[in-house]
Design a protein around this motif. Structure first.
Motif, mmCIF file in Angstrom:
data_model
loop_
_atom_site.group_PDB
_atom_site.id
_atom_site.type_symbol
_atom_site.label_atom_id
_atom_site.label_comp_id
_atom_site.label_asym_id
_atom_site.label_seq_id
_atom_site.Cartn_x
_atom_site.Cartn_y
_atom_site.Cartn_z
ATOM 1 N N ILE A 102 3.057 -3.300 5.016
ATOM 2 C CA ILE A 102 2.105 -2.199 5.157
ATOM 3 C C ILE A 102 1.276 -2.091 3.886
ATOM 4 O O ILE A 102 1.819 -2.062 2.777
ATOM 5 C CB ILE A 102 2.835 -0.868 5.407
ATOM 6 N N SER A 103 -0.035 -2.025 4.046
ATOM 7 C CA SER A 103 -0.949 -1.845 2.914
ATOM 8 C C SER A 103 -1.562 -0.447 3.001
ATOM 9 O O SER A 103 -2.017 -0.029 4.067
ATOM 10 C CB SER A 103 -2.049 -2.912 2.957
ATOM 11 N N ALA A 104 -1.555 0.267 1.880
ATOM 12 C CA ALA A 104 -2.123 1.614 1.859
ATOM 13 C C ALA A 104 -2.712 1.891 0.485
ATOM 14 O O ALA A 104 -2.382 1.217 -0.500
ATOM 15 C CB ALA A 104 -1.054 2.654 2.188
ATOM 16 N N THR A 105 -3.590 2.885 0.406
ATOM 17 C CA THR A 105 -4.137 3.286 -0.881
ATOM 18 C C THR A 105 -3.001 3.766 -1.783
ATOM 19 O O THR A 105 -1.930 4.140 -1.316
ATOM 20 C CB THR A 105 -5.165 4.413 -0.718
ATOM 21 N N GLU A 106 -3.266 3.764 -3.093
ATOM 22 C CA GLU A 106 -2.233 4.158 -4.044
ATOM 23 C C GLU A 106 -1.717 5.575 -3.762
ATOM 24 O O GLU A 106 -0.506 5.832 -3.793
ATOM 25 C CB GLU A 106 -2.780 4.057 -5.460
ATOM 26 N N ALA A 107 -2.618 6.490 -3.478
ATOM 27 C CA ALA A 107 -2.209 7.878 -3.237
ATOM 28 C C ALA A 107 -1.312 7.981 -2.018
ATOM 29 O O ALA A 107 -0.280 8.664 -2.042
ATOM 30 C CB ALA A 107 -3.442 8.764 -3.077
ATOM 31 N N PHE A 108 -1.690 7.314 -0.932
ATOM 32 C CA PHE A 108 -0.875 7.354 0.279
ATOM 33 C C PHE A 108 0.471 6.664 0.048
ATOM 34 O O PHE A 108 1.515 7.148 0.493
ATOM 35 C CB PHE A 108 -1.617 6.692 1.440
ATOM 36 N N ALA A 109 0.440 5.509 -0.629
ATOM 37 C CA ALA A 109 1.662 4.745 -0.834
ATOM 38 C C ALA A 109 2.656 5.491 -1.715
ATOM 39 O O ALA A 109 3.874 5.385 -1.517
ATOM 40 C CB ALA A 109 1.338 3.391 -1.449
ATOM 41 N N VAL A 110 2.162 6.262 -2.668
ATOM 42 C CA VAL A 110 3.042 6.966 -3.595
ATOM 43 C C VAL A 110 3.490 8.318 -3.054
ATOM 44 O O VAL A 110 4.673 8.685 -3.148
ATOM 45 C CB VAL A 110 2.349 7.136 -4.963
ATOM 46 N N PRO A 114 6.464 7.299 1.388
ATOM 47 C CA PRO A 114 7.901 7.152 1.128
ATOM 48 C C PRO A 114 8.825 7.925 2.059
ATOM 49 O O PRO A 114 9.774 7.345 2.611
ATOM 50 C CB PRO A 114 8.039 7.591 -0.335
ATOM 51 N N PRO A 115 8.613 9.238 2.307
ATOM 52 C CA PRO A 115 9.530 9.919 3.237
ATOM 53 C C PRO A 115 9.432 9.403 4.669
ATOM 54 O O PRO A 115 10.425 9.389 5.394
ATOM 55 C CB PRO A 115 9.101 11.393 3.146
ATOM 56 N N LEU A 116 8.231 8.953 5.053
ATOM 57 C CA LEU A 116 8.067 8.414 6.399
ATOM 58 C C LEU A 116 8.809 7.088 6.534
ATOM 59 O O LEU A 116 9.470 6.834 7.555
ATOM 60 C CB LEU A 116 6.585 8.210 6.726
ATOM 61 N N LEU A 117 8.718 6.242 5.525
ATOM 62 C CA LEU A 117 9.388 4.941 5.578
ATOM 63 C C LEU A 117 10.901 5.098 5.508
ATOM 64 O O LEU A 117 11.641 4.317 6.116
ATOM 65 C CB LEU A 117 8.873 4.045 4.454
ATOM 66 N N LYS A 118 11.365 6.088 4.769
ATOM 67 C CA LYS A 118 12.806 6.386 4.749
ATOM 68 C C LYS A 118 13.273 6.799 6.143
ATOM 69 O O LYS A 118 14.329 6.356 6.623
ATOM 70 C CB LYS A 118 13.100 7.490 3.741
ATOM 71 N N LYS A 119 12.488 7.642 6.810
ATOM 72 C CA LYS A 119 12.823 8.065 8.168
ATOM 73 C C LYS A 119 12.816 6.883 9.126
ATOM 74 O O LYS A 119 13.699 6.751 9.992
ATOM 75 C CB LYS A 119 11.819 9.133 8.636
ATOM 76 N N LEU A 120 11.825 6.007 8.985
ATOM 77 C CA LEU A 120 11.751 4.811 9.828
ATOM 78 C C LEU A 120 12.988 3.947 9.640
ATOM 79 O O LEU A 120 13.569 3.453 10.612
ATOM 80 C CB LEU A 120 10.496 4.012 9.481
ATOM 81 N N ASP A 287 3.261 2.402 15.957
ATOM 82 C CA ASP A 287 3.351 3.630 16.751
ATOM 83 C C ASP A 287 4.039 4.743 15.960
ATOM 84 O O ASP A 287 3.655 5.917 16.056
ATOM 85 C CB ASP A 287 4.106 3.368 18.054
ATOM 86 N N PHE A 288 5.059 4.381 15.191
ATOM 87 C CA PHE A 288 5.761 5.364 14.362
ATOM 88 C C PHE A 288 4.804 5.986 13.343
ATOM 89 O O PHE A 288 4.746 7.213 13.193
ATOM 90 C CB PHE A 288 6.937 4.695 13.645
ATOM 91 N N LEU A 289 4.036 5.152 12.645
ATOM 92 C CA LEU A 289 3.097 5.665 11.652
ATOM 93 C C LEU A 289 2.025 6.540 12.286
ATOM 94 O O LEU A 289 1.654 7.586 11.741
ATOM 95 C CB LEU A 289 2.449 4.505 10.896
ATOM 96 N N MET A 290 1.525 6.113 13.440
ATOM 97 C CA MET A 290 0.507 6.912 14.117
ATOM 98 C C MET A 290 1.039 8.295 14.456
ATOM 99 O O MET A 290 0.360 9.309 14.225
ATOM 100 C CB MET A 290 0.040 6.199 15.393
#
Length: 300
Positions: A102-110, A114-120, A287-290
């Motif tokens: 997954i590629s995201a801007t620095e602000a989104f990635a930081v 993180p809590p979304l990816l932990k949940k995933l 789909d999870f991210l959306m």
């Protein structure tokens, strides 16, 4: 030989594979719970279908031919794929495994992911995530990433993109800095303030102009190519900077500069390549991210 024209019965290929694995027709017949004569006819039928001799019949035994040895690996892969298909179709294969980048801007990635990816990860322990934190765009067509979160609409027809609700970004500063410059409220009152700029500052200055702020190079004693460094300077009280509302409102060291100043409106797109249609792992993460990002953006 025109391989495109070859057609064969999978049951015949399975008979060949099991016979080769078991080493004899009798053992293969027991494994498949069929008769030896039926199995022999199926192997012979496959030889006729593909025009290749698979076994040499020596006495009452069988010896696989060099052509048969060459083909057995392909049939083995087919057998494994058929087994996975059967398991998935019957609902017994619920585990999704593998890596998604997954590629995201620095602000989104930081601050956001993180809590979304932990949940995933808690929901799908078989999936591993590679997170690229960069304000530069990864090239999905070259598979530099599987999924990208971007603030502009992609213009390539071979990419799949869905737009989230527009996000808002505001000007933020530390309370101490705002106190030091007299708590300005209007754009005209801010035109002598210090701002934290970016290495490529022209789009930022243009965006400021669109909301009524006329700034020049003297307003930017600090510039940086890194949004995290930008935000750290804002929190330290060095000047005024910009951040998404969802992130800014959760940072206790800063506050909005003024409610009288209009926000910056930012589009956000979740983008992937066409493998989304055939790769269950990428589809699941996409789909999870959306779903998660849509819920976040609804409340900002």
């Amino acid at each position: 030989m025109d391989w495109k024209s070859i057609k064969f019965d999978w049951n015949h290929a399975r008979a060949f594979f099991v016979t080769a694995e078991e080493g004899s027709l009798s053992a293969a017949a027991r494994a498949l719970q069929t008769t030896q004569s039926t199995l022999s006819r199926q192997v012979s039928a496959l030889e006729q279908e593909i025009g290749v001799t698979l076994f040499e019949r020596i006495g009452r035994g069988l010896v696989i031919t060099p052509s048969g040895l060459e083909l057995i690996e392909y049939v083995k892969e087919m057998s494994e794929a058929a087994n996975k298909f059967s398991l998935a179709a019957s609902g017994r294969s619920n585990q999704v495994e593998g890596s998604v980048c997954i590629s995201a801007t620095e602000a989104f990635a930081v601050f956001l992911l993180p809590p979304l990816l932990k949940k995933l990860r808690e929901q799908e322990p078989g999936i591993s995530i590679e997170l690229i934190a960069s304000d530069a765009s990864s090239d999905l067509r070259r598979r530099e990433a599987d999924i990208a979160i971007r603030h502009y609409q992609p213009n390539h027809s071979d990419l799949i993109a869905r737009k989230l609700q527009n996000g808002k970004a505001f000007l933020y500063a530390s309370p101490d800095y705002l106190h030091s410059i007299g708590h300005p409220k209007t754009c005209s009152e801010l035109e002598k303030a210090d701002f934290i700029g970016f290495a490529n500052n022209d789009p930022y200055v243009k965006g400021m102009s669109e909301i009524g702020l006329s700034l020049n190079s003297k307003n930017f004693p600090y510039t940086t190519a890194n949004h995290m460094a930008h935000w750290a300077l804002v929190k330290e009280g060095a000047g005024i900077g910009v951040m998404f509302e969802y992130i800014g409102e959760r940072e206790p060291k800063v506050c909005k500069v003024s409610d009288q100043i209009a926000p910056f409106i930012a589009e956000t797109w979740v983008v992937t390549h066409r493998e989304l249609r055939t790769n269950l792992r990428i589809r699941l993460v996409y789909d999870f991210l959306m779903e998660e990002l849509t819920n976040i953006f609804k409340h900002t």
